[in-house]
Design a protein around this motif. Structure first.
Motif, PDB file in Angstrom:
ATOM      1  N   THR A  93     -20.498 -11.701  63.571  1.00  0.00           N
ATOM      2  CA  THR A  93     -21.173 -11.375  62.456  1.00  0.00           C
ATOM      3  C   THR A  93     -20.462 -12.042  61.766  1.00  0.00           C
ATOM      4  O   THR A  93     -20.926 -12.061  60.592  1.00  0.00           O
ATOM      5  N   VAL A  97     -23.286 -13.815  59.147  1.00  0.00           N
ATOM      6  CA  VAL A  97     -24.116 -12.101  58.552  1.00  0.00           C
ATOM      7  C   VAL A  97     -22.782 -11.738  57.205  1.00  0.00           C
ATOM      8  O   VAL A  97     -23.238 -12.077  56.165  1.00  0.00           O
ATOM      9  N   TYR A 133     -36.606 -10.349  61.379  1.00  0.00           N
ATOM     10  CA  TYR A 133     -35.429 -10.128  61.703  1.00  0.00           C
ATOM     11  C   TYR A 133     -34.850  -8.950  62.843  1.00  0.00           C
ATOM     12  O   TYR A 133     -35.785  -8.724  62.532  1.00  0.00           O
ATOM     13  N   GLN A 135     -33.246  -8.191  66.839  1.00  0.00           N
ATOM     14  CA  GLN A 135     -32.343  -8.486  67.773  1.00  0.00           C
ATOM     15  C   GLN A 135     -32.763  -8.022  69.915  1.00  0.00           C
ATOM     16  O   GLN A 135     -33.882  -8.178  69.698  1.00  0.00           O
ATOM     17  N   ASN A 196     -29.336  -4.595  59.275  1.00  0.00           N
ATOM     18  CA  ASN A 196     -27.629  -4.838  60.092  1.00  0.00           C
ATOM     19  C   ASN A 196     -28.008  -3.099  60.531  1.00  0.00           C
ATOM     20  O   ASN A 196     -26.618  -2.871  61.582  1.00  0.00           O
ATOM     21  N   ARG A 199     -29.618  -2.502  63.942  1.00  0.00           N
ATOM     22  CA  ARG A 199     -28.108  -3.312  64.835  1.00  0.00           C
ATOM     23  C   ARG A 199     -27.926  -2.542  65.881  1.00  0.00           C
ATOM     24  O   ARG A 199     -27.083  -1.699  65.674  1.00  0.00           O
ATOM     25  N   SER A 211     -21.390  -6.397  67.883  1.00  0.00           N
ATOM     26  CA  SER A 211     -22.776  -6.271  68.288  1.00  0.00           C
ATOM     27  C   SER A 211     -22.904  -6.629  69.641  1.00  0.00           C
ATOM     28  O   SER A 211     -22.616  -7.206  70.036  1.00  0.00           O
ATOM     29  N   CYS A 215     -28.961 -10.940  67.605  1.00  0.00           N
ATOM     30  CA  CYS A 215     -29.116 -10.904  66.494  1.00  0.00           C
ATOM     31  C   CYS A 215     -30.251 -12.333  65.837  1.00  0.00           C
ATOM     32  O   CYS A 215     -29.283 -13.433  65.651  1.00  0.00           O
TER      33      CYS A 215
END
Ligand SMILES: Nc1ncnc2c1ncn2[C@@H]1O[C@H](COP(=O)(O)OP(=O)(O)OP(=O)(O)O)[C@@H](O)[C@H]1O
Length: 489
Positions: A93, A97, A133, A135, A196, A199, A211, A215
């Motif tokens: 991540t 990200v 976006y 997950q 985010n 998530r 996480s 994603c």
């Protein structure tokens, strides 16, 4: 044609907080910028990468080396994917990200795309960029883009389970996934930030911000005129983990871990099948959602990069070895990659010539004005990778010749600014464009010659039968017809 490694594989080592540790089972070492070696008592293994990034490598350096080449292909019309793989807590991540202060690949990609693609910033809105976006959590897809509820609960945010069907090609068609048009980098960063928050994150023994889902940030660049679409998937896979290492073993966490591990196992099976002869084997894409989603990215028409993240401390060494072996299998996938044929033609191939001339006394203007509405749109779409759009508005023959001579001096990617007459000219030198320009000049000359003798028969029926303006009231005529009328009177 020669088969080449389908997926570029990179390795990023995570800085370890635990110093002076030595594994008794394995030792993993960076041999050079492209190799990692691993030995235990019995064997010695070597792992090849495109690049091995050490602990001190910055986010911007990772972006430069991994993402920029992929983004260039994306901007040139190729579907692309970047994904991270590694054990929990190894920095996936962080890499994809990042944080507010140390941005990862996704936010930097938006910045890069908006800087590089001038068409996105133009008022013409011919090229647009949109994103979704979402997950994959426990084999369901959830939208990460928050929906604002109407009514009193305006600020309440929801994440929605996304409905989808698997189409005949074995690809996922989303039913209710939010796709948001992005007009600037800030729009994208705002969506990422709120996404985010949605998530599924859990504090585990290995990572206090782990996480629990895969994603995907899907960026789509579309051209309105041609309908041509290019997709970039930036994927943060959930981390593989040993259930025994996680102190938090309630039912929900166990189910999450199981789903993560099983989906990664299915992904491994797909990779193994692809690494072997694809034509001989069934590739089990349908076993999990993540394999269906990544189907296009592991295939033939996609530029894909994988970043495997490794932790070099004793506690994680077994998982790191397993990640390295996983990576080796990914490197084994070989395809005939269909690169865009002539990527340099994709961008900046727009000639927009705008006239600032107003004089009606100019006899040439008659021809020019009549040609004003002549917009020649020339598009070539070859293998979905090659697109040229030239929008050409003809004004003046003399001026055109002047421009032509200017363009002949134009080198690749040059942009001429001429504030007095034209907004800009951006083009790449290529014989075809000169051919098109030359054809237009010839057409212009033919048009002029054709029109010229008729000038003296302006009130003549013969003339009217040509342009046919008499049959319509002035205000219902097209601009060209109106111009004819103005000229006639
Ligand atoms: N290269 C790095 N430099 C500095 N900090 C890092 C690096 N890699 C990871 N970290 C830090 O380690 C922690 C765990 O990283 P991260 O959450 O990215 O792991 P992950 O692989 O995504 O784990 P999970 O699969 O459990 O979500 C974070 O606090 C992150 O900031």
């Amino acid at each position: 044609m020669k088969k080449t490694q389908a997926i570029k594989v990179y390795c990023r080592l995570k800085p370890s907080l635990i110093k002076n540790e030595k594994s008794i089972k394995y030792e993993i070492k960076k041999k050079n910028d492209k190799e990692i070696i691993c030995f235990n008592f019995k064997k010695y293994e070597q792992f090849q990468f495109q690049n091995v990034f050490n602990e001190n490598t910055t986010q911007s350096s990772i972006f430069e080396h991994v993402a920029v080449p992929i983004l260039e292909k994306f901007l040139n019309g190729m579907n692309c994917t970047i994904f991270t793989y590694g054990q929990t807590g190894s920095g996936k991540t962080h890499t994809i990200v990042g944080s507010n202060n140390d941005k990862g690949i996704i936010p930097r990609s938006f910045q890069y795309i908006f800087t590089k693609n001038a068409a996105l910033n133009s008022t013409e809105e011919n090229e647009i960029i949109s994103m979704s976006y979402f997950q994959v959590y426990n084999e369901d897809i959830y939208d990460l883009i928050p929906l604002k509820k109407s009514g009193n609960n305006k600020n309440m945010q929801l994440t929605e389970r996304v409905k989808f069907v698997v189409n005949v090609n074995g690809e996922i068609d989303f039913k209710n996934l939010n796709i948001v048009r992005i007009k600037n980098v800030k729009d994208a960063l705002d969506i990422l930030k709120s996404g985010n928050k949605n998530r599924r994150i859990l504090s585990t023994t290995m990572n206090d911000q782990s996480s629990r889902s895969h994603c995907i940030c899907k960026i789509t660049l579309s051209n309105k005129e041609s309908g041509f679409e290019t997709i970039l998937n930036l994927v943060d896979l959930a981390g593989s983990e040993r259930i025994s290492k996680n102190a938090n073993t309630d039912k929900k966490t166990l189910a999450e871990s199981r789903h993560i591990n099983i989906s990664l196992l299915y992904l491994h099976q797909v990779i193994n099948a692809l690494a072997n002869d694809v034509s001989q084997k069934h590739v089990p894409y349908r076993n999990s959602i993540i394999t269906l989603l990544l189907k296009g990215s592991l295939g033939f028409k996609c530029a894909t990069a994988m970043i495997s993240t490794i932790v070099l401390n004793d506690r994680s060494i077994a998982e790191s070895v397993s990640t390295l072996r996983y990576t080796k299998d990914v490197s084994g996938i070989k395809h005939i990659i269909e690169e865009p044929k002539k990527p340099k033609h994709q961008q900046n191939l727009k000639i927009i010539l705008l006239s600032g001339r107003q004089s009606t006394a100019d006899p040439m203007l008659f021809v020019n004005k009549c040609m004003y509405n002549l917009i020649v749109k020339y598009q070539i779409i070859k293998n979905r990778n090659f697109l040229i759009t030239i929008t050409y508005q003809v004004h003046s023959l003399g001026w055109l010749i002047m421009e032509f001579s200017k363009l002949s001096n134009c080198s690749q990617n040059n942009i001429f600014m001429d504030g007095s007459l034209y907004s800009y000219i951006a083009m790449i030198s290529d014989y075809r464009y000169y051919c098109i320009l030359l054809t237009l000049i010839i057409l212009n000359i033919i048009f002029m010659i054709w029109m010229w003798p008729k000038e003296q028969y302006i009130n003549n029926v013969k003339f009217h039968s040509f342009i046919n303006i008499r049959q319509r009231p002035y205000n219902q005529c097209s601009e060209t017809h109106q111009l004819w009328t103005i000229w006639k009177t």
